[in-house]
Every structure is written in structure tokens, then in C-alpha cells.
Scaffold this active site. Structure first.
Site, PDB file in Angstrom:
ATOM      1  CG  HIS A  82      -1.726   1.291   1.329  1.00  0.00           C
ATOM      2  ND1 HIS A  82      -3.224   1.166   0.895  1.00  0.00           N
ATOM      3  CD2 HIS A  82      -1.483   2.577   1.893  1.00  0.00           C
ATOM      4  CE1 HIS A  82      -3.503   2.604   1.085  1.00  0.00           C
ATOM      5  NE2 HIS A  82      -2.531   3.377   1.471  1.00  0.00           N
ATOM      6  CD  GLU A  98      -2.272   5.338  -2.588  1.00  0.00           C
ATOM      7  OE1 GLU A  98      -2.379   6.432  -2.886  1.00  0.00           O
ATOM      8  OE2 GLU A  98      -3.206   4.616  -2.846  1.00  0.00           O
ATOM      9  CE  LYS A 114      -2.512   5.869  -6.432  1.00  0.00           C
ATOM     10  NZ  LYS A 114      -3.205   7.081  -6.205  1.00  0.00           N
ATOM     11  CG  ASN A 115       0.750  10.330  -4.912  1.00  0.00           C
ATOM     12  OD1 ASN A 115      -0.121  10.164  -5.667  1.00  0.00           O
ATOM     13  ND2 ASN A 115       1.043  10.290  -3.633  1.00  0.00           N
TER      14      ASN A 115
END
Length: 477
Positions: free
Chosen positions: A318, A322, A325-326
Site C-alpha cells: 500500500h 501510493e 502512483k504519485n
């Protein structure tokens, strides 16, 4: 006179039901009664009777389930007992040691008391929330779910361990796990509803942050305990092969629930990057490449292909997902803005020292201003801008689901930091505006040092939820 003091105190609660022990303590201080159980029952009963007849709005009056059906005498008694106890944090090493026990009896004794304690502490805090939040139907749903889970588990706290009781207990745990699966999106909807309604007593952003951090961290801890116990239960039922894809003979060196005693951080990072790349390709039709390396400071700073530790692969996935992805979004959008022919790579370094695992993820996506860095860790805030419909929806499979947009939800980084801090780690960002950003993840290298960080209910903690006064600055700007 004591009765009049009780009424006066109750009116000052502004429509809040704050829980039996809190009321009993306050009433005891006013009337000089102390903390005997009969006083607790009497004060709670009086207040509940008055609250039922009141026309003011409360969480329970707005629900479909009547107050007396949710909080019967037995539930009130157990809630008072369990909320008076503090949660007992356990290290990753301690969890694995419980899993390695020859029978489940020791784990049964621990978890049948520990989960109700964590639930009771959170119920008490939820019932102290400001009215502007407590009247939201989504918030009421969460409260009811916590109360129901607490009631379901209360009977097992004094149960004797045997195979039949254990089977029934595991069945209840499965129900509880499913019941709270949508807590994050439901609470997000409640917060959005509170901010949209024109009501007095809205929570300040720092109070929202405080509330959600404690609620979600409590949820993470309960889900981990349930996952661990279910896995050990399955191993004792000779069903390990269905969970971790090995032979029927249990192998305790492999994954127990959510914990991998030999977790390879680099491989988890690469898997998370591949998953994030799928979303990036869907949004932008291409994605930057990943350059990743591992270093072992304990062995002459050598480059290594693997960096292993006892940890939770799902939590790591997780966090990496994240951050990658950013980084991908920022890299692609900045490259388009600058008309770059090639996308700069996203770089990741995983370094192992004697006490810590340190991870740095770097991108050349243009960075953000200093004023924006702290806001990135606020719930509901997103640097991408909110698109219509960009909300976390119930039943959508979590924040990593491919059904969600790539950006704009505002929960990814705050929850990633929570996952890192859960076992005494941390997550931070340093950005060079106009150039790029570096995200740093810190984890405890030793499983004995990686101990849970858990919220504990107290009057002082609940009081923080109601303080909205702005501090007067004594510095020039």
C-alpha cells in the site's frame, strides 16, 4: 443536590452521549461518590432515560435501531469494564511467537480480551465526537457497527477454550472483518457531509486529522489481529495449503496471516510499481521506468538484490503503491508541460542498517511548494484537484482498486503514513519546487523493536476533538 448536579452536567453535554464511564466519573466528582459500580449504573441509567425523552438529535435517536436495543445493561457494563483498560501493543516478533505456539489456547485468551478492549476504546471516542459529525448517517453506521462487533465478542472474554468455541469465535471474527471493510469510505462520506452541512461545531482540520488517524489505526490493528488468528486457526485445521500455497504440513517459517517473517522489500516495491504502472498507462498511455537498488550498510555498504525483514507485505505494498502512483503522475504531467521527449525515471533506494530500514523514492516531476507538503498528509486534500465523482466508494475494493481514478481521492498518503507509523516507522516528504520530490520511508529493522502504536481513550484525548480555537501567533510573518 447530587441529582440536580447530574442534570446540570448532562445539559452541558450539548447532545453528546459520551459513554458510561465518562458520565460516572463526572457525576462522581460532583457528588463525591467515587467509582462504585452501582453509582456507574445509576448515573448512566438516569442519563439514558433523560436522553431518550429529549428532542435533541443524537446518534442513536437518528438510527433505525432503538437505543435500548443497542446498549442493554450487559453491553453498558462490559463497555465500562473494557474501556477502562488500555490496549496492549504487541511487536511483530510477539505476534509470530504467538503463531508458533503448539495450540491456539494462548492466542485465544489474548485476542478474546484484546479486541474488545480496542473496540471499547474506540466506541468511547466515537461517542465523544462533535454533534456536527455525530448526526451524519454514515457516522452513525460506523458507531453501530463497532457496538455490534463489541457485543458479538463480549461473550468470548470469559469463554473456556475448546474446539467448538474456537470454531464459533473464528466465524464471528470473519463477520467482523467483513462488517468493517468499508469503514474508510463510509467515514470519508461522513466527514464530507459534515463539511457540507451548515451546522455549528464543525471540526477543525487538525481535529479531523486526529480523529481519523486514531479511528483508522485502530481498524488496522484489529484487522491484523483477526488475520493472524484466522491463519493460525487454519494451520491447526490442516488448511495452510489453501492460504499460502504449500503442502498440507504446516511450515511456520512462512506467512502467518498478514506477516511474512522473510519479507523482501525490493520485490514488494517492484510489484507495487507494476500495479501503479497499470493505472498510469490507463490514464496517460505510458509511464516512467523504475530504477531500484538495495544497499546493506551492515555489510560494507554493499549493493544487494534483496533486503529482507519480518514485516507485513500488504502494508508495504500500500505504501509503495501510493508513492509510486504519485511519482508517476507528477513525472508524466511535468514532462508534458516541459515538452520532454523522454520521461525521467523514478528512482528507489532501499538501505538496511543495524536498526532501521530506510527507503527513498525520488522523482523529477516538478515537486511542490513548501506550503503544500504538510497539506499532502491531510485527509481529503489532493494536489491533483478533485474531479467530479473522485470519492472512495463503498465496496470498491480499497484504495488500490483499479476501479478508482489514479489521483484526486486524498486518502492515499495519510493512510500510507499511518501504515508506516503503526510499527514505529514513519513517512516524510522533501520537495524541491520546480525540480522533483523525495519521499522517505523508515521502518524498524528488528521485529522486536517494531511494536504497535495504538490509540488509547482518555478524557484528555476526547477533549482534543472539541478544541477549535486558533492559537494566536506571536511571530511576525
Amino acid at each position: 443536590q447530587a441529582y440536580n448536579c447530574l442534570i446540570h452536567f448532562y445539559k452541558r453535554m450539548s447532545g453528546l452521549y459520551c459513554g458510561p464511564r465518562v458520565l460516572a466519573q463526572a457525576v462522581g466528582k460532583v457528588a463525591g461518590w467515587g467509582f462504585k459500580q452501582e453509582v456507574i449504573k445509576h448515573s448512566v441509567g438516569t442519563c439514558l432515560m433523560q436522553r431518550t425523552n429529549s428532542s435533541s438529535s443524537t446518534v442513536l435517536e437518528h438510527s433505525k435501531v432503538k437505543f435500548d436495543r443497542l446498549l442493554d445493561r450487559s453491553t453498558i457494563y462490559h463497555l465500562d469494564q473494557f474501556s477502562a483498560k488500555s490496549p496492549t501493543p504487541v511487536s511483530i516478533k510477539g505476534m509470530l511467537e504467538q503463531a508458533w505456539q503448539p495450540t491456539q489456547e494462548q492466542s485465544f485468551k489474548y485476542i478474546t480480551k484484546e479486541i474488545p478492549i480496542r473496540l471499547a476504546n474506540m466506541i468511547m471516542e466515537l461517542q465523544m465526537m462533535p454533534r456536527a459529525l455525530s448526526v451524519q448517517p454514515q457516522f452513525q453506521e460506523i458507531v453501530f457497527q463497532y457496538i455490534q462487533s463489541f457485543k458479538d465478542l463480549s461473550e468470548f472474554s470469559i469463554a473456556t477454550f475448546n474446539p467448538d468455541t474456537n470454531d464459533r469465535f473464528v466465524s464471528i471474527l470473519k463477520e467482523i472483518r467483513l462488517r468493517h471493510i468499508d469503514t474508510v469510505p463510509v467515514m470519508a462520506a461522513a466527514i464530507q457531509g459534515m463539511m457540507a452541512d451548515d451546522l455549528d461545531g464543525k471540526m477543525a482540520q487538525k481535529n479531523i486529522q486526529y480523529c481519523l488517524n486514531r479511528l483508522f489505526l485502530n481498524r488496522i490493528s484489529i484487522h491484523l489481529l483477526i488475520s493472524l488468528y484466522k491463519a493460525v486457526y487454519a494451520s491447526h485445521k490442516h488448511q495452510v495449503s489453501q492460504l499460502i500455497n504449500i503442502n498440507e504440513t504446516p511450515d511456520y517459517s512462512l506467512i502467518f496471516g498478514a506477516i511474512d517473517p522473510n519479507c523482501d522489500i525490493i520485490s514488494i516495491a517492484m510489484e507495487a510499481y507494476d500495479d501503479a504502472a497499470i493505472m498510469c498507462d490507463r490514464e496517460y498511455q505510458h509511464h516512467p521506468e523504475l530504477e531500484i537498488e538495495g544497499r546493506d550498510i551492515t555489510n560494507r555498504n554493499m549493493k544487494v538484490e534483496e533486503v529482507r525483514m519480518s514485516y507485513l507485505p500488504n502494508h508495504l505494498h500500500h505504501i509503495f503503491f501510493e508513492i509510486f502512483k504519485n511519482a508517476m503522475r507528477a513525472t508524466v504531467e511535468h514532462a508534458r508541460k516541459k515538452n520532454l521527449s523522454e520521461l525521467p525515471a523514478v528512482k528507489c533506494v532501499v538501505s538496511k542498517s543495524e536498526g532501521d530500514i530506510s527507503i527513498r523514492v525520488s522523482d523529477l516531476g516538478g515537486g511542490i511548494s513548501r506550503e503544500m507538503v504538510d497539506k499532502l498528509f491531510q485527509y481529503h486534500f489532493t494536489s491533483a484537484g478533485n474531479k467530479d465523482g473522485n470519492v472512495v466508494s463503498s465496496g470498491s475494493g480499497g484504495l488500490e482498486s483499479q476501479s478508482h481514478p489514479m489521483h484526486g481521492l486524498g486518502y492515499g498518503l495519510p493512510l500510507s503514513r499511518l501504515y508506516a507509523r503503526y510499527f514505529q516507522g514513519d513517512l516524510d516528504m522533501v520537495s524541491m519546487h520546480g525540480l522533483g520530490s523525495d519521499v522517505y520511508i523508515y521502518l524498524k529493522a528488528l521485529s522486536d523493536d517494531a511494536k504497535e502504536s495504538l490509540p488509547k481513550y482518555s478524557i484528555r484525548a476526547a477533549d482534543k476533538l472539541h478544541k477549535n480555537k486558533k492559537k494566536i501567533s506571536d511571530w511576525t510573518k
